[in-house]
Design a protein around this motif. Structure first.
Motif, PDB file in Angstrom:
ATOM      1  N   GLY A 117       3.558   7.465 -11.185  1.00  0.00           N
ATOM      2  CA  GLY A 117       3.816   6.147 -11.739  1.00  0.00           C
ATOM      3  C   GLY A 117       2.534   5.336 -11.800  1.00  0.00           C
ATOM      4  N   THR A 118       2.590   4.209 -12.464  1.00  0.00           N
ATOM      5  CA  THR A 118       1.405   3.351 -12.567  1.00  0.00           C
ATOM      6  C   THR A 118       1.509   2.216 -11.563  1.00  0.00           C
ATOM      7  N   VAL A 119       0.363   1.789 -11.080  1.00  0.00           N
ATOM      8  CA  VAL A 119       0.326   0.698 -10.108  1.00  0.00           C
ATOM      9  C   VAL A 119       0.881  -0.580 -10.722  1.00  0.00           C
ATOM     10  N   MET A 120       0.531  -0.864 -11.975  1.00  0.00           N
ATOM     11  CA  MET A 120       0.993  -2.091 -12.627  1.00  0.00           C
ATOM     12  C   MET A 120       2.514  -2.085 -12.785  1.00  0.00           C
ATOM     13  N   HIS A 121       3.067  -0.917 -13.086  1.00  0.00           N
ATOM     14  CA  HIS A 121       4.524  -0.821 -13.204  1.00  0.00           C
ATOM     15  C   HIS A 121       5.185  -1.110 -11.856  1.00  0.00           C
ATOM     16  N   TYR A 122       4.590  -0.600 -10.802  1.00  0.00           N
ATOM     17  CA  TYR A 122       5.138  -0.853  -9.463  1.00  0.00           C
ATOM     18  C   TYR A 122       5.073  -2.330  -9.114  1.00  0.00           C
ATOM     19  N   LEU A 123       3.916  -2.948  -9.367  1.00  0.00           N
ATOM     20  CA  LEU A 123       3.748  -4.365  -9.035  1.00  0.00           C
ATOM     21  C   LEU A 123       4.715  -5.224  -9.821  1.00  0.00           C
TER      22      LEU A 123
ATOM     23  N   LEU B 282       0.828  -1.206   0.000  1.00  0.00           N
ATOM     24  CA  LEU B 282       0.000   0.000   0.000  1.00  0.00           C
ATOM     25  C   LEU B 282       0.864   1.259   0.000  1.00  0.00           C
ATOM     26  N   ALA B 283       1.953   1.221   0.780  1.00  0.00           N
ATOM     27  CA  ALA B 283       2.864   2.368   0.812  1.00  0.00           C
ATOM     28  C   ALA B 283       3.522   2.575  -0.549  1.00  0.00           C
ATOM     29  N   GLY B 284       3.903   1.470  -1.191  1.00  0.00           N
ATOM     30  CA  GLY B 284       4.534   1.563  -2.508  1.00  0.00           C
ATOM     31  C   GLY B 284       3.578   2.083  -3.564  1.00  0.00           C
ATOM     32  N   ILE B 285       2.335   1.627  -3.543  1.00  0.00           N
ATOM     33  CA  ILE B 285       1.334   2.103  -4.505  1.00  0.00           C
ATOM     34  C   ILE B 285       1.071   3.597  -4.297  1.00  0.00           C
ATOM     35  N   LEU B 286       0.971   3.995  -3.036  1.00  0.00           N
ATOM     36  CA  LEU B 286       0.755   5.404  -2.728  1.00  0.00           C
ATOM     37  C   LEU B 286       1.915   6.251  -3.210  1.00  0.00           C
ATOM     38  N   ASN B 287       3.133   5.755  -2.998  1.00  0.00           N
ATOM     39  CA  ASN B 287       4.321   6.488  -3.437  1.00  0.00           C
ATOM     40  C   ASN B 287       4.381   6.577  -4.959  1.00  0.00           C
TER      41      ASN B 287
END
Length: 518
Positions: free
Chosen positions: A192-198, A181-186
């Motif tokens: 940035g995009t959530v999919m890129h983060y995941l 959740l912290a990473g998605i928020l950041n």
């Protein structure tokens, strides 16, 4: 049908007018008549094993005298798929009680003059076979669901380890969820995009809670060899491992002693983990299965000796060998076969060490030799295994793509701009970018990588160099205002680039990542 980790069928028979000695004598001859192999016979009861067949790899049939009753039990020796005995135990009791005892009493009454003591004397002695210390250890006492999770004498470490694994699973999921959740928020804050983060940070999430990868361990984080043994990818992964751990732990913990058992579990787990680290190039590794296979290796080693009485050993060996052979088959993409093999081999070696220590009553031998062997094996693996430069490959690939995109814009995105401005841009920006791209290609080709990724890096390096050549030719064509002189070489270079891109696409889009392993 009986169900459970150790399916069984139990029946209590009142002795009535029979004396315990006489009824045990009847049972002795009934076992013999049915072809069951007797491993233990004394005034308190009898233990025997049914024959091996395609339908069954032996059940243990025991009778215990308690007061004026005899408790007769048929229990599966080996691990039963789907936790059911398929009616085998009920069939054994039916064969024994519905006619066989009466048949023996009627047809052998003239020969039943032997005393119980004479029969006891004729049964081979083995100090490891008694009703108080049965061949199957604590397994026969797992009567209900909660019993599997309750520490008791002879079954103490196994439930504790199971509970630690369960607690670790839920604790790591809470931590991973918070980090996610912290990473998605950041990522959203930095556009940035959530999919890129995941896609890019899922490995980091696993590593943050103790999972293992090759480079992390080889870079000094050796503690992951232990923490990964207590980590699992899913509830199904956890449940499958814990069921088998309860089964094998209930068989051998009481035989080894709780501290020897714990030591062997941890040491074979470490050997399994380091084998997986050396074998795999770049995967996330976790799971207790390597240590569990280590315990099966210990049991197989003990069954290779006279630690168990011959008939009990035969039944346990066949059932264990079938399960191990079926489970060790290298089938399944997301199964860590290297860890299974490393655990099994180290467990077999440590099992022989344990046997010699138990036989000579020198428990310290088990700790000393097993720990020494683990340290030497782990040290050799860590010292000899190369650290692959996957991180550098990712960074260079990303940098090369960024520079390539910039050059595309420099050469093809300047419509309506004066010639002098384009030349200024190409001389002061594009040409230095081409030189930087060449350096990236040369660095990429020198990276230390496994064979497959090395081939991919080589293709990528050649592709980058050809792109640099193409951009250089385009620059010369524009500079010299000659669309004929360089056109044949431009076309040839373009064809080479297209061929290399086809080779690249055949090998996969991500040169440094493989599926995670369990």
């Amino acid at each position: 049908m009986a169900f459970g980790i150790s399916p069984r069928k139990i029946i209590t028979i009142p002795l009535g007018n029979y004396s315990p000695d006489y009824y045990l004598t009847l049972l002795y001859h009934a076992y013999k008549s049915l072809g069951w192999r007797i491993s233990y016979f004394n005034r308190d009861g009898i233990i025997g094993y049914t024959p091996i067949s395609w339908e069954s790899y032996a059940e243990e049939v025991s009778a215990r005298i308690e007061g004026n009753n005899v408790i007769i039990k048929s229990e599966c020796v080996g691990y039963q798929f789907f936790f059911t005995d398929y009616g085998k135990n009920a069939k054994n009791l039916e064969l024994l009680l519905d006619g066989e005892i009466e048949y023996v009493e009627y047809h052998l009454k003239e020969n039943l003059h032997e005393t119980t003591q004479q029969l006891i004397d004729s049964t081979p002695e083995n100090k490891f076979i008694t009703l108080e210390d049965p061949p199957m250890g604590y397994k026969e006492k797992l009567r209900d669901f909660l019993a599997a999770f309750t520490p008791k004498p002879g079954y103490y470490i196994t439930p504790v380890v199971v509970l630690i694994n369960i607690a670790a699973f839920f604790a790591t999921r809470i931590i991973m969820l918070a980090l996610l959740l912290a990473g998605i928020l950041n990522a959203s804050r930095h556009h940035g995009t959530v999919m890129h983060y995941l896609k890019n940070d899922i490995e980091g999430l696993y590593l943050s809670v103790g999972f293992s990868t090759r480079n992390a361990v080889l870079s000094g984080q050796v503690w992951r060899l232990v923490t990964s043994v207590f980590s699992h990818f899913s509830l199904l992964h956890l449940a499958g491992n814990m069921v088998v751990l309860i089964y094998i732990g209930s068989l051998i913990e009481s035989k080894l002693g709780k501290w020897n058992y714990l030591l062997l579990y941890l040491l074979t787990g470490i050997c399994a983990s380091v084998t997986s680290v050396v074998w795999h190039d770049h995967v996330v590794m976790a799971g207790a299965s390597g240590a569990i296979f280590g315990l099966f290796g210990v049991l197989l080693a003990l069954l290779s000796t006279n630690f168990y009485e011959a008939n009990a050993r035969r039944a346990l060996l066949i059932s264990t060998a079938i399960f191990v052979a079926y489970s060790i088959i290298p089938v399944g993409k997301r199964v860590d076969h290297a860890a299974h093999f490393g655990g099994l081999v180290s467990g077999y070696l440590f099992g022989w060490i344990a046997y010699m220590g138990l036989k000579s009553n020198r428990q310290k031998l088990i700790i000393l030799f097993a720990a020494t062997a683990t340290v030497i094996y782990t040290g050799c693996c860590l010292a000899l295994a190369p650290i692959y430069q996957f991180k550098d490959l990712r960074q260079l690939t990303h940098q090369s793509q960024q520079l390539s995109d910039k050059l595309q814009r420099d050469f093809y995105g300047n419509y309506g701009v004066s010639r002098d401005s384009v030349m200024l841009l190409l001389n002061h920006k594009a040409l230095p970018e081409i030189d930087t791209l060449k350096l990236i290609a040369n660095r990429m080709d020198r990276l230390l990588l496994p064979k497959k990724q090395k081939a991919l890096a080589n293709i990528k390096s050649r592709l980058i160099l050809q792109e640099c050549k193409l951009f250089t030719l385009l620059y010369k064509e524009f500079r010299d205002r000659d669309q004929v002189k360089y056109r044949a070489e431009i076309n040839n270079t373009t064809q080479i680039i297209n061929d290399l891109r086809i080779d690249w696409s055949k090998t996969g889009n991500d040169p440094d990542m493989e599926d995670g392993e369990e």
